[in-house]
Design a protein around this motif. Structure first.
Motif, PDB file in Angstrom:
ATOM      1  N   VAL A   1      17.275   4.084   8.926  1.00  0.00           N
ATOM      2  CA  VAL A   1      17.248   4.727  10.360  1.00  0.00           C
ATOM      3  C   VAL A   1      16.769   3.966  11.508  1.00  0.00           C
ATOM      4  CG1 VAL A   1      17.254   7.053   9.541  1.00  0.00           C
ATOM      5  CG2 VAL A   1      15.230   6.031  10.325  1.00  0.00           C
ATOM      6  N   GLY A   2      16.316   2.705  11.063  1.00  0.00           N
ATOM      7  CA  GLY A   2      15.645   1.552  12.280  1.00  0.00           C
ATOM      8  C   GLY A   2      14.319   2.136  12.664  1.00  0.00           C
ATOM      9  N   ARG A   3      13.490   2.906  11.730  1.00  0.00           N
ATOM     10  CA  ARG A   3      12.449   3.177  12.424  1.00  0.00           C
ATOM     11  C   ARG A   3      10.961   2.872  11.704  1.00  0.00           C
ATOM     12  NH1 ARG A   3      13.643   8.806  14.265  1.00  0.00           N
ATOM     13  NH2 ARG A   3      11.688   9.221  14.708  1.00  0.00           N
ATOM     14  N   SER A   4      10.664   1.383  11.855  1.00  0.00           N
ATOM     15  CA  SER A   4       9.604   1.115  11.191  1.00  0.00           C
ATOM     16  C   SER A   4       8.422   1.695  11.255  1.00  0.00           C
ATOM     17  CB  SER A   4       9.443  -0.380  11.643  1.00  0.00           C
ATOM     18  OG  SER A   4       8.628  -1.219  10.842  1.00  0.00           O
ATOM     19  N   GLY A   5       7.610   1.738  10.033  1.00  0.00           N
ATOM     20  CA  GLY A   5       6.110   2.162  10.211  1.00  0.00           C
ATOM     21  C   GLY A   5       5.613   2.325   8.697  1.00  0.00           C
ATOM     22  N   GLY A   6       4.313   2.253   8.679  1.00  0.00           N
ATOM     23  CA  GLY A   6       3.727   2.775   7.387  1.00  0.00           C
ATOM     24  C   GLY A   6       3.393   1.649   6.342  1.00  0.00           C
ATOM     25  N   LEU A   7       3.734   0.259   7.192  1.00  0.00           N
ATOM     26  CA  LEU A   7       3.714  -0.801   6.297  1.00  0.00           C
ATOM     27  C   LEU A   7       2.284  -1.409   6.042  1.00  0.00           C
ATOM     28  CD1 LEU A   7       6.926  -2.774   8.111  1.00  0.00           C
ATOM     29  CD2 LEU A   7       6.764  -1.749   5.748  1.00  0.00           C
ATOM     30  N   ASP A   8       1.468  -0.953   6.846  1.00  0.00           N
ATOM     31  CA  ASP A   8      -0.097  -1.475   6.473  1.00  0.00           C
ATOM     32  C   ASP A   8      -0.955  -0.225   6.127  1.00  0.00           C
ATOM     33  OD1 ASP A   8       0.071   0.039   8.862  1.00  0.00           O
ATOM     34  OD2 ASP A   8      -0.998  -1.326  10.013  1.00  0.00           O
ATOM     35  N   ARG A   9      -0.280   0.471   5.508  1.00  0.00           N
ATOM     36  CA  ARG A   9      -1.086   1.975   5.060  1.00  0.00           C
ATOM     37  C   ARG A   9      -1.677   1.668   3.799  1.00  0.00           C
ATOM     38  NH1 ARG A   9      -0.030   5.751   9.064  1.00  0.00           N
ATOM     39  NH2 ARG A   9      -1.688   7.058   8.321  1.00  0.00           N
ATOM     40  N   ALA A  10      -2.619   2.387   3.346  1.00  0.00           N
ATOM     41  CA  ALA A  10      -3.097   2.556   1.835  1.00  0.00           C
ATOM     42  C   ALA A  10      -2.087   2.321   1.028  1.00  0.00           C
ATOM     43  CB  ALA A  10      -4.155   3.615   1.583  1.00  0.00           C
ATOM     44  N   ALA A  11      -1.039   3.276   1.161  1.00  0.00           N
ATOM     45  CA  ALA A  11      -0.020   3.304  -0.038  1.00  0.00           C
ATOM     46  C   ALA A  11       0.889   2.022  -0.084  1.00  0.00           C
ATOM     47  CB  ALA A  11       1.178   4.450   0.225  1.00  0.00           C
ATOM     48  N   ALA A  12       0.760   1.212   0.973  1.00  0.00           N
ATOM     49  CA  ALA A  12       1.367  -0.081   1.202  1.00  0.00           C
ATOM     50  C   ALA A  12       0.660  -0.937   0.128  1.00  0.00           C
ATOM     51  CB  ALA A  12       1.631  -0.599   2.328  1.00  0.00           C
ATOM     52  N   VAL A  13      -0.688  -1.002   0.152  1.00  0.00           N
ATOM     53  CA  VAL A  13      -1.502  -1.772  -0.575  1.00  0.00           C
ATOM     54  C   VAL A  13      -1.265  -1.427  -1.910  1.00  0.00           C
ATOM     55  CG1 VAL A  13      -3.804  -2.385  -0.961  1.00  0.00           C
ATOM     56  CG2 VAL A  13      -3.178  -2.021   1.334  1.00  0.00           C
ATOM     57  N   VAL A  14      -1.550  -0.176  -2.248  1.00  0.00           N
ATOM     58  CA  VAL A  14      -1.269   0.083  -3.812  1.00  0.00           C
ATOM     59  C   VAL A  14      -0.041  -0.167  -4.437  1.00  0.00           C
ATOM     60  CG1 VAL A  14      -1.154   2.403  -5.264  1.00  0.00           C
ATOM     61  CG2 VAL A  14      -2.586   2.410  -3.533  1.00  0.00           C
ATOM     62  N   THR A  15       1.024  -0.065  -3.576  1.00  0.00           N
ATOM     63  CA  THR A  15       2.252  -0.346  -3.968  1.00  0.00           C
ATOM     64  C   THR A  15       2.448  -1.970  -4.251  1.00  0.00           C
ATOM     65  OG1 THR A  15       3.300   1.424  -2.839  1.00  0.00           O
ATOM     66  CG2 THR A  15       4.924  -0.380  -3.474  1.00  0.00           C
ATOM     67  N   LEU A  16       2.016  -2.687  -3.114  1.00  0.00           N
ATOM     68  CA  LEU A  16       2.108  -4.020  -3.351  1.00  0.00           C
ATOM     69  C   LEU A  16       1.248  -4.742  -4.713  1.00  0.00           C
ATOM     70  CD1 LEU A  16       2.938  -6.976  -2.198  1.00  0.00           C
ATOM     71  CD2 LEU A  16       0.892  -6.874  -0.799  1.00  0.00           C
ATOM     72  N   GLN A  17      -0.003  -4.188  -4.654  1.00  0.00           N
ATOM     73  CA  GLN A  17      -0.700  -4.592  -5.857  1.00  0.00           C
ATOM     74  C   GLN A  17      -0.254  -4.180  -7.323  1.00  0.00           C
ATOM     75  OE1 GLN A  17      -3.268  -6.650  -5.953  1.00  0.00           O
ATOM     76  NE2 GLN A  17      -4.282  -6.406  -3.971  1.00  0.00           N
ATOM     77  N   SER A  18       0.293  -2.932  -7.264  1.00  0.00           N
ATOM     78  CA  SER A  18       0.967  -2.556  -8.525  1.00  0.00           C
ATOM     79  C   SER A  18       2.387  -3.464  -8.971  1.00  0.00           C
ATOM     80  CB  SER A  18       1.536  -1.223  -8.610  1.00  0.00           C
ATOM     81  OG  SER A  18       0.528  -0.232  -8.170  1.00  0.00           O
TER      82      SER A  18
END
Length: 266
Positions: free
Chosen positions: A151-168
């Motif tokens: 939908v072209g609504r960027s957001g949440g890319l620097d939140r805690a869940a982003a860190v958990v996902t990237l590390q996993s």
């Protein structure tokens, strides 16, 4: 703070973001295709509503006979979406909201042993508490991003869940280099992951042929530079390397093979 509490807080933060976003989506947004083949934005919301309702005990599991495996079957997740096709989007969102509220209350008291088997998992898969709660973070955040890209609504890319996902996802890269790519002994691969979540990630194939994480590699056979959103898009299998911005230095052929093989499952 325990790792389980970290996972729960990251999941809750992401689900709040999804529930805040969902009511603002119009009919065109809800019917927009996502990077999940065959799924619209509303289908993604239906998938989240299905899993959270099962885990909250609101909905009986549609596949209680599936037991012993460690990976959630695609036909199981598809069944939850199909069962909600034709329902009003508001009903799906209300279901998701109720499930998240119930699940949040239930997770206020967490076990001391993160490695203990979780008593209730989607599809009866054999997951520990740590695996279950970590996977809910990854699933929820990745699907939030599916919706936001659609939908072209960027957001949440620097939140805690982003860190958990990237590390996993990063933890699976030795498997990518060693097993999926089959890189030879002595190969070193470095990922330079830029913001919003930065990461220096290295993998070295040792003399025994096994690939191991080594973030302090002095020099690399190939270096892959990309931002954290692109890393997650590739590792979650959302898009191919040809459609995302990636820079490769050193052994370009090896780098391309690694990038093409980055998709992992949990």
């Amino acid at each position: 703070m325990s790792m389980l509490r970290t996972h729960v807080d990251a999941w809750a933060d992401t689900m709040t973001s999804v529930l805040d976003l969902a009511p603002t989506l119009g009919a065109d947004d809800l019917s927009a295709p996502t990077d999940c083949p065959g799924w619209t934005v509303q289908d993604v919301l239906a998938h989240l509503a299905h899993l959270e309702s099962v885990l909250a005990g609101i909905e009986a599991d549609t596949r209680p006979d599936v037991d012993g495996g460690s990976t959630l079957a695609s036909d199981y997740t598809e069944a939850g979406v199909l069962a909600r096709r034709g329902r009003p989007a508001s009903q799906v969102v209300d279901e998701l909201r109720a499930a998240v509220e119930a699940r949040t209350a239930a997770l206020s008291d967490l076990p001391d042993d993160a490695s203990a088997p979780a008593p209730l998992t989607p599809g009866g898969v054999s997951w520990t508490w740590d695996t279950l709660l970590r996977n809910r973070v990854i699933d929820a955040w990745t699907h939030e991003q599916d919706i936001r890209r659609a939908v072209g609504r960027s957001g949440g890319l620097d939140r805690a869940a982003a860190v958990v996902t990237l590390q996993s996802l990063a933890a699976a890269m030795p498997f990518v280099v060693g097993k999926k790519v089959g890189a030879p002994m002595g190969t070193t691969v470095r990922w330079q992951v830029t913001g919003p979540v930065e990461l220096e990630l290295g993998v070295t194939v040792g003399e025994d042929g096994r690939a191991r994480r080594d973030d302090a590699v002095a020099s690399a056979t190939t270096t892959i530079t990309l931002d954290s959103e692109t890393f997650c898009v590739l590792a979650a299998g959302r898009r191919g390397a040809e459609s995302v911005p990636v820079e490769i230095d050193g052994d370009v052929d090896l780098g391309r093979r690694v990038v093409a093989a980055m998709t992992v499952t949990f």
